[in-house]
Design a protein around this motif. Structure first.
Motif, PDB file in Angstrom:
ATOM      1  N   ASP A  21      -2.404   5.010  -2.539  1.00 14.00           N
ATOM      2  CA  ASP A  21      -3.435   3.978  -2.352  1.00 14.00           C
ATOM      3  C   ASP A  21      -4.400   4.472  -1.404  1.00 14.00           C
ATOM      4  O   ASP A  21      -5.492   3.931  -1.318  1.00 14.00           O
ATOM      5  CB  ASP A  21      -2.828   2.671  -2.052  1.00 14.00           C
ATOM      6  N   THR A  22      -4.160   5.331  -0.539  1.00 11.48           N
ATOM      7  CA  THR A  22      -4.884   5.668   0.621  1.00 11.48           C
ATOM      8  C   THR A  22      -6.004   6.730   0.532  1.00 11.48           C
ATOM      9  O   THR A  22      -6.900   6.934   0.931  1.00 11.48           O
ATOM     10  CB  THR A  22      -4.044   5.979   1.934  1.00 11.48           C
TER      11      THR A  22
ATOM     12  N   THR B 136      -8.481   9.112  -2.275  1.00 13.82           N
ATOM     13  CA  THR B 136      -9.221   8.739  -3.431  1.00 13.82           C
ATOM     14  C   THR B 136      -8.526   8.709  -4.802  1.00 13.82           C
ATOM     15  O   THR B 136      -7.793   9.866  -5.053  1.00 13.82           O
ATOM     16  CB  THR B 136     -10.402   9.823  -3.780  1.00 13.82           C
ATOM     17  N   PRO B 137      -8.595   7.747  -5.580  1.00 12.06           N
ATOM     18  CA  PRO B 137      -7.604   7.650  -6.715  1.00 12.06           C
ATOM     19  C   PRO B 137      -8.144   8.652  -7.779  1.00 12.06           C
ATOM     20  O   PRO B 137      -9.202   8.789  -8.117  1.00 12.06           O
ATOM     21  CB  PRO B 137      -7.644   6.054  -7.204  1.00 12.06           C
TER      22      PRO B 137
ATOM     23  N   HIS C 183      -0.998   0.032 -12.698  1.00  8.94           N
ATOM     24  CA  HIS C 183      -1.794   1.368 -12.497  1.00  8.94           C
ATOM     25  C   HIS C 183      -2.699   1.615 -13.738  1.00  8.94           C
ATOM     26  O   HIS C 183      -2.656   2.729 -14.172  1.00  8.94           O
ATOM     27  CB  HIS C 183      -0.684   2.675 -12.457  1.00  8.94           C
TER      28      HIS C 183
ATOM     29  N   TRP D 248     -15.108   7.199  -7.474  1.00  5.27           N
ATOM     30  CA  TRP D 248     -13.693   7.901  -7.209  1.00  5.27           C
ATOM     31  C   TRP D 248     -14.098   9.445  -7.488  1.00  5.27           C
ATOM     32  O   TRP D 248     -13.045  10.031  -7.465  1.00  5.27           O
ATOM     33  CB  TRP D 248     -12.574   7.184  -7.937  1.00  5.27           C
TER      34      TRP D 248
ATOM     35  N   THR E 133      -4.302   5.892 -10.461  1.00  4.39           N
ATOM     36  CA  THR E 133      -3.242   6.127  -9.446  1.00  4.39           C
ATOM     37  C   THR E 133      -3.218   5.023  -8.261  1.00  4.39           C
ATOM     38  O   THR E 133      -2.242   5.119  -7.489  1.00  4.39           O
ATOM     39  CB  THR E 133      -3.183   7.611  -8.721  1.00  4.39           C
ATOM     40  N   ARG E 134      -4.220   4.331  -8.278  1.00  2.46           N
ATOM     41  CA  ARG E 134      -4.356   3.125  -7.282  1.00  2.46           C
ATOM     42  C   ARG E 134      -3.396   2.136  -7.635  1.00  2.46           C
ATOM     43  O   ARG E 134      -3.544   1.877  -8.957  1.00  2.46           O
ATOM     44  CB  ARG E 134      -5.863   2.664  -6.820  1.00  2.46           C
ATOM     45  N   THR E 135      -2.574   1.502  -6.870  1.00  7.05           N
ATOM     46  CA  THR E 135      -2.022  -0.009  -7.261  1.00  7.05           C
ATOM     47  C   THR E 135      -2.879  -0.971  -7.277  1.00  7.05           C
ATOM     48  O   THR E 135      -3.570  -1.249  -6.227  1.00  7.05           O
ATOM     49  CB  THR E 135      -0.985  -0.177  -6.082  1.00  7.05           C
TER      50      THR E 135
ATOM     51  N   TRP F 283      -8.369   8.844 -11.884  1.00 13.81           N
ATOM     52  CA  TRP F 283      -8.559   7.911 -12.831  1.00 13.81           C
ATOM     53  C   TRP F 283      -8.804   8.578 -14.161  1.00 13.81           C
ATOM     54  O   TRP F 283      -9.186   9.895 -14.579  1.00 13.81           O
ATOM     55  CB  TRP F 283      -9.610   6.872 -12.716  1.00 13.81           C
TER      56      TRP F 283
ATOM     57  N   VAL G  65       0.717  -0.993  -0.086  1.00  7.70           N
ATOM     58  CA  VAL G  65      -0.025  -0.107  -0.066  1.00  7.70           C
ATOM     59  C   VAL G  65       1.012   1.209  -0.003  1.00  7.70           C
ATOM     60  O   VAL G  65       1.909   1.359   0.857  1.00  7.70           O
ATOM     61  CB  VAL G  65      -0.992  -0.030   1.128  1.00  7.70           C
TER      62      VAL G  65
END
Length: 173
Positions: A6-7, A9-10, A65, A92, A28-30, A12, A2
């Motif tokens: 990841d923590t 809001t991604p 990603h 998101w 941007t979230r893994t 997109w 993490v």
């Protein structure tokens, strides 16, 4: 793994590919530490569990990603893009603008040996190359190619070199 990205809001963004049966969703979230996760047969994480159910979607390929949305023959790409966008916006927030691909950056390193390519932390670990393993600890790295005296590093499309170049340099020092 993490990361700080990841923590929150991604971010997109959806884009069409040259192939009309493909959409790409950059995030941007893994999504995975593996090179690729195919959904189905594997279960997609939220909100992509809803995207895979959209009419016209044959399946998803999850990368670190990015999500490759594979469309069924004859599916309307614009309609699928709208439906996927609506799902992601509910989860998101609004779509981010997609910057141009900045391409890879070259970094001088004390690396000797055969050319090694990694598109994920797992792939880097399979090579057993500490240079590649370290660079994948930086959020946003999606590809690293090590050769004699240098490493080429590529970021995900929603990551900027201005934000991570210092971290990449430190990882490769």
């Amino acid at each position: 793994m993490v990361t700080p990205a990841d923590t929150a809001t991604p971010a997109w963004a959806v884009e069409g590919a040259l192939n009309p049966t493909i959409l790409r969703i950059h995030v941007t979230r893994t999504l995975t530490d593996r090179t690729i996760v195919v959904c189905p047969p594997e279960a997609a994480p939220a909100p992509f569990d809803e995207v895979v159910e959209v009419d016209g979607v044959r399946g998803l390929d999850l990368h670190r990603h990015r999500v490759r949305v594979n469309l069924e023959p004859g599916a309307g790409r614009a309609e699928v893009a709208r439906a996927a966008g609506a799902i992601l916006e509910r989860a998101w927030g609004a779509q981010a603008s997609l910057p141009l691909d900045e391409g890879p950056r070259a970094f001088s390193v004390a690396h000797a040996g055969p050319r090694l390519v990694a598109e994920s932390p797992v792939m880097a670990a399979q090579h057993g190359d500490t240079t590649l393993i370290r660079v994948f600890e930086v959020p946003g790295v999606v590809e690293a190619i090590a050769g004699d005296g240098l490493v080429l590093v590529r970021l995900g499309r929603l990551f900027a070199w201005d934000d991570v170049e210092t971290e990449v340099s430190a990882a490769l020092a």
